[in-house]
Scaffold this motif. Structure first.
Motif, PDB file in Angstrom:
ATOM      1  N   PHE A 296      -1.201  -3.799   1.493  1.00 27.07           N
ATOM      2  CA  PHE A 296      -1.488  -2.537   1.643  1.00 27.07           C
ATOM      3  C   PHE A 296      -0.107  -1.657   1.221  1.00 27.07           C
ATOM      4  O   PHE A 296       1.145  -2.432   1.472  1.00 27.07           O
ATOM      5  N   LYS A 297      -0.078  -0.471   0.817  1.00 31.26           N
ATOM      6  CA  LYS A 297       1.129  -0.041   0.783  1.00 31.26           C
ATOM      7  C   LYS A 297       1.562   0.591   2.395  1.00 31.26           C
ATOM      8  O   LYS A 297       0.854   0.812   3.000  1.00 31.26           O
ATOM      9  N   ASN A 298       2.902   0.486   2.150  1.00 27.35           N
ATOM     10  CA  ASN A 298       3.564   0.739   3.622  1.00 27.35           C
ATOM     11  C   ASN A 298       3.537   2.215   3.917  1.00 27.35           C
ATOM     12  O   ASN A 298       3.916   3.056   2.964  1.00 27.35           O
ATOM     13  N   MET A 299       3.158   2.646   5.025  1.00 20.99           N
ATOM     14  CA  MET A 299       3.031   3.878   5.647  1.00 20.99           C
ATOM     15  C   MET A 299       4.457   4.796   5.546  1.00 20.99           C
ATOM     16  O   MET A 299       4.401   5.929   5.402  1.00 20.99           O
ATOM     17  N   VAL A 300       5.468   4.082   5.758  1.00 18.32           N
ATOM     18  CA  VAL A 300       6.842   4.312   5.862  1.00 18.32           C
ATOM     19  C   VAL A 300       7.288   4.773   4.563  1.00 18.32           C
ATOM     20  O   VAL A 300       8.160   5.695   4.262  1.00 18.32           O
ATOM     21  N   ASN A 301       7.150   3.652   3.763  1.00 11.94           N
ATOM     22  CA  ASN A 301       7.947   3.622   2.124  1.00 11.94           C
ATOM     23  C   ASN A 301       6.858   3.105   1.236  1.00 11.94           C
ATOM     24  O   ASN A 301       6.500   1.997   1.126  1.00 11.94           O
ATOM     25  N   ALA A 302       6.132   4.099   0.586  1.00 15.83           N
ATOM     26  CA  ALA A 302       4.981   3.654  -0.057  1.00 15.83           C
ATOM     27  C   ALA A 302       5.395   2.661  -1.263  1.00 15.83           C
ATOM     28  O   ALA A 302       4.488   2.066  -1.713  1.00 15.83           O
ATOM     29  N   SER A 303       6.632   2.685  -1.518  1.00 20.32           N
ATOM     30  CA  SER A 303       6.898   1.626  -2.765  1.00 20.32           C
ATOM     31  C   SER A 303       6.862   0.275  -2.134  1.00 20.32           C
ATOM     32  O   SER A 303       7.182  -0.646  -2.978  1.00 20.32           O
ATOM     33  N   GLN A 304       6.786   0.009  -0.856  1.00 21.91           N
ATOM     34  CA  GLN A 304       6.848  -1.422  -0.268  1.00 21.91           C
ATOM     35  C   GLN A 304       5.489  -1.681  -0.028  1.00 21.91           C
ATOM     36  O   GLN A 304       4.784  -0.839   0.353  1.00 21.91           O
ATOM     37  N   ILE A 305       5.316  -3.043   0.034  1.00 16.73           N
ATOM     38  CA  ILE A 305       3.887  -3.695   0.197  1.00 16.73           C
ATOM     39  C   ILE A 305       3.964  -4.207   1.577  1.00 16.73           C
ATOM     40  O   ILE A 305       4.823  -4.927   1.922  1.00 16.73           O
ATOM     41  N   VAL A 306       2.882  -4.098   2.290  1.00 17.68           N
ATOM     42  CA  VAL A 306       2.673  -4.755   3.653  1.00 17.68           C
ATOM     43  C   VAL A 306       1.663  -6.033   3.046  1.00 17.68           C
ATOM     44  O   VAL A 306       0.527  -5.448   3.029  1.00 17.68           O
ATOM     45  N   ASN A 307       1.964  -7.194   3.792  1.00 19.22           N
ATOM     46  CA  ASN A 307       0.799  -7.981   3.793  1.00 19.22           C
ATOM     47  C   ASN A 307      -0.089  -7.892   5.227  1.00 19.22           C
ATOM     48  O   ASN A 307       0.422  -8.346   6.013  1.00 19.22           O
ATOM     49  N   VAL A 308      -1.214  -7.320   5.097  1.00 24.34           N
ATOM     50  CA  VAL A 308      -2.060  -6.950   6.136  1.00 24.34           C
ATOM     51  C   VAL A 308      -3.172  -8.141   6.760  1.00 24.34           C
ATOM     52  O   VAL A 308      -3.736  -8.592   5.650  1.00 24.34           O
ATOM     53  N   ASP A 309      -2.839  -8.429   7.855  1.00 23.45           N
ATOM     54  CA  ASP A 309      -3.804  -9.535   8.500  1.00 23.45           C
ATOM     55  C   ASP A 309      -4.795  -8.787   9.609  1.00 23.45           C
ATOM     56  O   ASP A 309      -5.950  -9.386   9.830  1.00 23.45           O
ATOM     57  N   LEU A 310      -4.617  -7.373   9.966  1.00 23.17           N
ATOM     58  CA  LEU A 310      -5.571  -6.909  10.935  1.00 23.17           C
ATOM     59  C   LEU A 310      -5.724  -5.497  10.398  1.00 23.17           C
ATOM     60  O   LEU A 310      -4.625  -4.633  10.002  1.00 23.17           O
ATOM     61  N   VAL A 311      -6.780  -5.128  10.241  1.00 26.50           N
ATOM     62  CA  VAL A 311      -7.243  -3.590   9.863  1.00 26.50           C
ATOM     63  C   VAL A 311      -7.990  -2.850  11.008  1.00 26.50           C
ATOM     64  O   VAL A 311      -9.121  -3.567  11.534  1.00 26.50           O
ATOM     65  N   PHE A 312      -7.568  -1.789  11.283  1.00 24.79           N
ATOM     66  CA  PHE A 312      -8.208  -0.902  12.120  1.00 24.79           C
ATOM     67  C   PHE A 312      -8.809   0.472  11.404  1.00 24.79           C
ATOM     68  O   PHE A 312      -7.876   1.154  10.917  1.00 24.79           O
ATOM     69  N   MET A 313     -10.125   0.492  11.109  1.00 24.01           N
ATOM     70  CA  MET A 313     -10.583   1.788  10.339  1.00 24.01           C
ATOM     71  C   MET A 313     -11.073   2.831  11.131  1.00 24.01           C
ATOM     72  O   MET A 313     -11.971   2.477  12.007  1.00 24.01           O
ATOM     73  N   ILE A 314     -10.282   3.777  11.514  1.00 22.64           N
ATOM     74  CA  ILE A 314     -10.593   4.911  12.327  1.00 22.64           C
ATOM     75  C   ILE A 314     -11.506   5.804  11.720  1.00 22.64           C
ATOM     76  O   ILE A 314     -11.285   6.487  10.495  1.00 22.64           O
ATOM     77  N   ALA A 315     -12.593   6.156  12.638  1.00 26.71           N
ATOM     78  CA  ALA A 315     -13.631   7.378  12.405  1.00 26.71           C
ATOM     79  C   ALA A 315     -13.683   8.079  13.533  1.00 26.71           C
ATOM     80  O   ALA A 315     -14.532   7.568  14.385  1.00 26.71           O
ATOM     81  N   MET A 316     -12.975   9.161  13.635  1.00 26.40           N
ATOM     82  CA  MET A 316     -12.911  10.261  14.784  1.00 26.40           C
ATOM     83  C   MET A 316     -13.829  11.250  14.295  1.00 26.40           C
ATOM     84  O   MET A 316     -13.334  11.995  13.531  1.00 26.40           O
ATOM     85  N   SER A 317     -14.741  11.703  15.083  1.00 30.67           N
ATOM     86  CA  SER A 317     -15.544  13.025  14.878  1.00 30.67           C
ATOM     87  C   SER A 317     -14.963  14.100  15.140  1.00 30.67           C
ATOM     88  O   SER A 317     -15.112  15.215  15.053  1.00 30.67           O
TER      89      SER A 317
END
Length: 152
Positions: free
Chosen positions: A87-108
């Motif tokens: 995933f691209k890094n939320m702080v610096n989009a030019s950096q890549i983060v190797n992600v192990d855990l995903v929380f997909m938020i769906a707030m109404s």
């Protein structure tokens, strides 16, 4: 509690961040939690505002989401990954983060998202909690871990 055992996916074998996002969006859509346009808008938002975050101990987390207008009912889908995906890094989009855990938020409700993001960040800073979650292969156990750390 914003989690449901039915939309927790453990040990997911995904080839890309898009694969994980699609899997979790389909889980949410299957329970009628999100509208049919939810996936499209999460993917669009992810390209503009990436959600990868590098934690300590070489663990990566991503928190993809979109606007509440694409959501019917507040819920969080979660996945642990067999192998990390980029995933691209939320702080610096030019950096890549190797992600192990995903929380997909769906707030109404828009006001729910800020507090929930804060709670997720606190949870992610707890090394023990994250390791417990990554180590489990049982949805009920994962749900209990999330509940134990008051991630609701």
């Amino acid at each position: 509690m914003f989690f449901d055992k039915k939309i927790i996916r453990l040990g997911v074998d995904a080839g890309s961040s898009t694969d994980v996002i699609k899997l979790l969006a389909e889980a949410l859509a299957g329970e009628k939690i999100v509208k049919s346009t939810y996936l499209q808008h999460v993917l669009e938002r992810e390209t503009k505002f990436p959600t990868g975050l590098q934690l300590e101990d070489n663990v990566g987390v991503a928190i993809p989401h979109t606007d509440s207008k694409y959501v019917n009912e507040s819920q969080i889908a979660m996945a642990t990954l067999k192998q990390p995906v980029c995933f691209k890094n939320m702080v610096n989009a030019s950096q890549i983060v190797n992600v192990d855990l995903v929380f997909m938020i769906a707030m109404s409700q828009p006001h729910e998202q800020a507090q929930l993001l804060s709670n997720l960040m606190t949870f992610c800073q707890n090394k023990k909690a994250v390791q417990e979650l990554l180590a489990t292969s049982n949805n009920i156990k994962a749900y209990e871990i999330l509940k134990k750390y008051q991630l609701s």
